[in-house]
Motif scaffolding. Structure first.
Motif, PDB file in Angstrom:
ATOM      1  N   ALA A  90       0.806  -1.216   0.000  1.00 25.16           N
ATOM      2  CA  ALA A  90       0.000   0.000   0.000  1.00 25.16           C
ATOM      3  C   ALA A  90       0.843   1.271   0.000  1.00 25.16           C
ATOM      4  O   ALA A  90       0.346   2.338  -0.306  1.00 25.16           O
ATOM      5  CB  ALA A  90      -0.941   0.004   1.208  1.00 25.16           C
ATOM      6  N   ARG A  91       2.114   1.184   0.346  1.00 22.22           N
ATOM      7  CA  ARG A  91       2.971   2.378   0.423  1.00 22.22           C
ATOM      8  C   ARG A  91       3.716   2.567  -0.894  1.00 22.22           C
ATOM      9  O   ARG A  91       4.747   1.959  -1.115  1.00 22.22           O
ATOM     10  CB  ARG A  91       3.919   2.271   1.601  1.00 22.22           C
ATOM     11  N   VAL A  92       3.176   3.419  -1.715  1.00 22.99           N
ATOM     12  CA  VAL A  92       3.768   3.716  -3.011  1.00 22.99           C
ATOM     13  C   VAL A  92       4.113   5.194  -3.029  1.00 22.99           C
ATOM     14  O   VAL A  92       3.314   6.031  -2.629  1.00 22.99           O
ATOM     15  CB  VAL A  92       2.785   3.389  -4.159  1.00 22.99           C
ATOM     16  N   HIS A  93       5.303   5.518  -3.490  1.00 22.59           N
ATOM     17  CA  HIS A  93       5.764   6.899  -3.534  1.00 22.59           C
ATOM     18  C   HIS A  93       6.251   7.231  -4.945  1.00 22.59           C
ATOM     19  O   HIS A  93       6.774   6.382  -5.637  1.00 22.59           O
ATOM     20  CB  HIS A  93       6.910   7.122  -2.536  1.00 22.59           C
ATOM     21  N   GLY A  94       6.058   8.471  -5.331  1.00 19.77           N
ATOM     22  CA  GLY A  94       6.595   8.950  -6.596  1.00 19.77           C
ATOM     23  C   GLY A  94       5.607   8.998  -7.742  1.00 19.77           C
ATOM     24  O   GLY A  94       5.985   9.331  -8.865  1.00 19.77           O
ATOM     25  N   LEU A  95       4.338   8.691  -7.495  1.00 21.67           N
ATOM     26  CA  LEU A  95       3.373   8.696  -8.592  1.00 21.67           C
ATOM     27  C   LEU A  95       3.170  10.102  -9.166  1.00 21.67           C
ATOM     28  O   LEU A  95       3.096  10.269 -10.390  1.00 21.67           O
ATOM     29  CB  LEU A  95       2.035   8.108  -8.136  1.00 21.67           C
ATOM     30  N   THR A  96       3.089  11.103  -8.320  1.00 19.63           N
ATOM     31  CA  THR A  96       2.917  12.465  -8.835  1.00 19.63           C
ATOM     32  C   THR A  96       4.180  12.924  -9.557  1.00 19.63           C
ATOM     33  O   THR A  96       4.106  13.618 -10.569  1.00 19.63           O
ATOM     34  CB  THR A  96       2.522  13.439  -7.705  1.00 19.63           C
ATOM     35  N   SER A  97       5.330  12.516  -9.065  1.00 20.31           N
ATOM     36  CA  SER A  97       6.578  12.850  -9.766  1.00 20.31           C
ATOM     37  C   SER A  97       6.590  12.225 -11.155  1.00 20.31           C
ATOM     38  O   SER A  97       7.012  12.855 -12.134  1.00 20.31           O
ATOM     39  CB  SER A  97       7.788  12.372  -8.964  1.00 20.31           C
ATOM     40  N   ALA A  98       6.120  10.995 -11.269  1.00 25.61           N
ATOM     41  CA  ALA A  98       6.039  10.339 -12.573  1.00 25.61           C
ATOM     42  C   ALA A  98       5.048  11.066 -13.480  1.00 25.61           C
ATOM     43  O   ALA A  98       5.313  11.273 -14.670  1.00 25.61           O
ATOM     44  CB  ALA A  98       5.634   8.873 -12.407  1.00 25.61           C
ATOM     45  N   ALA A  99       3.908  11.487 -12.915  1.00 23.08           N
ATOM     46  CA  ALA A  99       2.925  12.238 -13.698  1.00 23.08           C
ATOM     47  C   ALA A  99       3.499  13.582 -14.135  1.00 23.08           C
ATOM     48  O   ALA A  99       3.221  14.052 -15.244  1.00 23.08           O
ATOM     49  CB  ALA A  99       1.640  12.434 -12.892  1.00 23.08           C
ATOM     50  N   CYS A 100       4.312  14.201 -13.281  1.00 23.54           N
ATOM     51  CA  CYS A 100       4.967  15.467 -13.639  1.00 23.54           C
ATOM     52  C   CYS A 100       5.960  15.262 -14.783  1.00 23.54           C
ATOM     53  O   CYS A 100       6.070  16.116 -15.674  1.00 23.54           O
ATOM     54  CB  CYS A 100       5.674  16.070 -12.430  1.00 23.54           C
ATOM     55  N   ALA A 101       6.677  14.152 -14.773  1.00 24.06           N
ATOM     56  CA  ALA A 101       7.602  13.849 -15.874  1.00 24.06           C
ATOM     57  C   ALA A 101       6.829  13.698 -17.183  1.00 24.06           C
ATOM     58  O   ALA A 101       7.232  14.224 -18.229  1.00 24.06           O
ATOM     59  CB  ALA A 101       8.399  12.587 -15.565  1.00 24.06           C
ATOM     60  N   PHE A 102       5.700  13.017 -17.127  1.00 21.14           N
ATOM     61  CA  PHE A 102       4.851  12.846 -18.301  1.00 21.14           C
ATOM     62  C   PHE A 102       4.336  14.208 -18.784  1.00 21.14           C
ATOM     63  O   PHE A 102       4.384  14.523 -19.972  1.00 21.14           O
ATOM     64  CB  PHE A 102       3.685  11.910 -17.964  1.00 21.14           C
ATOM     65  N   PHE A 103       3.877  15.016 -17.834  1.00 24.90           N
ATOM     66  CA  PHE A 103       3.369  16.345 -18.181  1.00 24.90           C
ATOM     67  C   PHE A 103       4.464  17.210 -18.792  1.00 24.90           C
ATOM     68  O   PHE A 103       4.238  17.925 -19.768  1.00 24.90           O
ATOM     69  CB  PHE A 103       2.758  17.033 -16.955  1.00 24.90           C
ATOM     70  N   ALA A 104       5.663  17.160 -18.229  1.00 20.37           N
ATOM     71  CA  ALA A 104       6.782  17.944 -18.768  1.00 20.37           C
ATOM     72  C   ALA A 104       7.082  17.527 -20.209  1.00 20.37           C
ATOM     73  O   ALA A 104       7.379  18.384 -21.059  1.00 20.37           O
ATOM     74  CB  ALA A 104       8.020  17.782 -17.891  1.00 20.37           C
ATOM     75  N   ALA A 105       6.980  16.235 -20.499  1.00 23.26           N
ATOM     76  CA  ALA A 105       7.191  15.767 -21.872  1.00 23.26           C
ATOM     77  C   ALA A 105       6.115  16.329 -22.800  1.00 23.26           C
ATOM     78  O   ALA A 105       6.402  16.776 -23.912  1.00 23.26           O
ATOM     79  CB  ALA A 105       7.177  14.237 -21.916  1.00 23.26           C
ATOM     80  N   VAL A 106       4.876  16.346 -22.332  1.00 23.87           N
ATOM     81  CA  VAL A 106       3.778  16.891 -23.129  1.00 23.87           C
ATOM     82  C   VAL A 106       4.000  18.385 -23.386  1.00 23.87           C
ATOM     83  O   VAL A 106       3.813  18.863 -24.509  1.00 23.87           O
ATOM     84  CB  VAL A 106       2.427  16.634 -22.428  1.00 23.87           C
ATOM     85  N   VAL A 107       4.413  19.114 -22.365  1.00 19.99           N
ATOM     86  CA  VAL A 107       4.681  20.546 -22.536  1.00 19.99           C
ATOM     87  C   VAL A 107       5.827  20.746 -23.534  1.00 19.99           C
ATOM     88  O   VAL A 107       5.773  21.656 -24.373  1.00 19.99           O
ATOM     89  CB  VAL A 107       4.989  21.224 -21.179  1.00 19.99           C
ATOM     90  N   GLY A 108       6.828  19.894 -23.479  1.00 22.69           N
ATOM     91  CA  GLY A 108       7.915  19.965 -24.447  1.00 22.69           C
ATOM     92  C   GLY A 108       7.430  19.751 -25.875  1.00 22.69           C
ATOM     93  O   GLY A 108       7.856  20.453 -26.803  1.00 22.69           O
TER      94      GLY A 108
END
Length: 168
Positions: A90-108
């Motif tokens: 149940a303890r998962v970390h970094g999902l928003t960071s991964a979504a931010c990486a995806f978003f940054a690629a889209v913005v690029g």
């Protein structure tokens, strides 16, 4: 080409819909929430908006389409690298960071295409989501009666806590 109102409407609806799905997941104690799914939905709507605008204008050819597909596939590997599972499942970390990486690629991709109104609108929505998303999530959590201990400091499963931020 979509006007500013249409861009705001499409991206806003996607962000809201993804955020609501994320809120549901958070209320049920799942390790993904409002910010993460709001960003994913905003990102995908942004790429689709770009594709639709270029398709309508006859500008998006096969080579550009393949480049965009390759970028978005490749960024998935980077995103997977920042997601860490700790202790129990149940303890998962970094999902928003991964979504931010995806978003940054889209913005690029959008910057490369010169779609400045979409870039500006998407950036504002993402920054609002990142800045206020956790507060909104916690307030709605209290209001709607989600899992009581989901946001206690010792049990924080916030999707924005990365491996460099243990216990956050």
């Amino acid at each position: 080409m979509a006007d500013s109102y249409e861009i705001i409407l499409r991206l806003g609806a996607a962000t809201l819909a993804g955020g609501l799905i994320g809120l549901d997941r958070d209320l049920r104690g799942k390790p993904i929430g409002l910010k993460t799914l709001g960003l994913v939905s905003l990102s995908t709507a942004t790429v689709v908006l770009l594709a639709v605008q270029y398709a309508d204008a006859g500008k998006l050819g096969d080579p550009a389409s393949r480049v965009i597909q390759g970028i978005l596939t490749g960024i998935g590997f980077i995103g997977a690298g920042v997601i860490v599972r700790r202790g129990d499942r149940a303890r998962v970390h970094g999902l928003t960071s991964a979504a931010c990486a995806f978003f940054a690629a889209v913005v690029g991709i959008l910057c490369g295409a010169g779609q400045w109104p979409i870039v500006g609108t998407a950036l504002v929505m993402a920054l609002v989501l990142l800045t206020f998303g956790q507060r909104i999530e916690r307030g709605l959590h209290r209001l709607l009666g989600g899992k009581d201990d989901a946001h206690a400091p010792e049990n924080d499963q916030s999707s924005d806590a990365g491996p460099h931020q243990p216990g956050r």
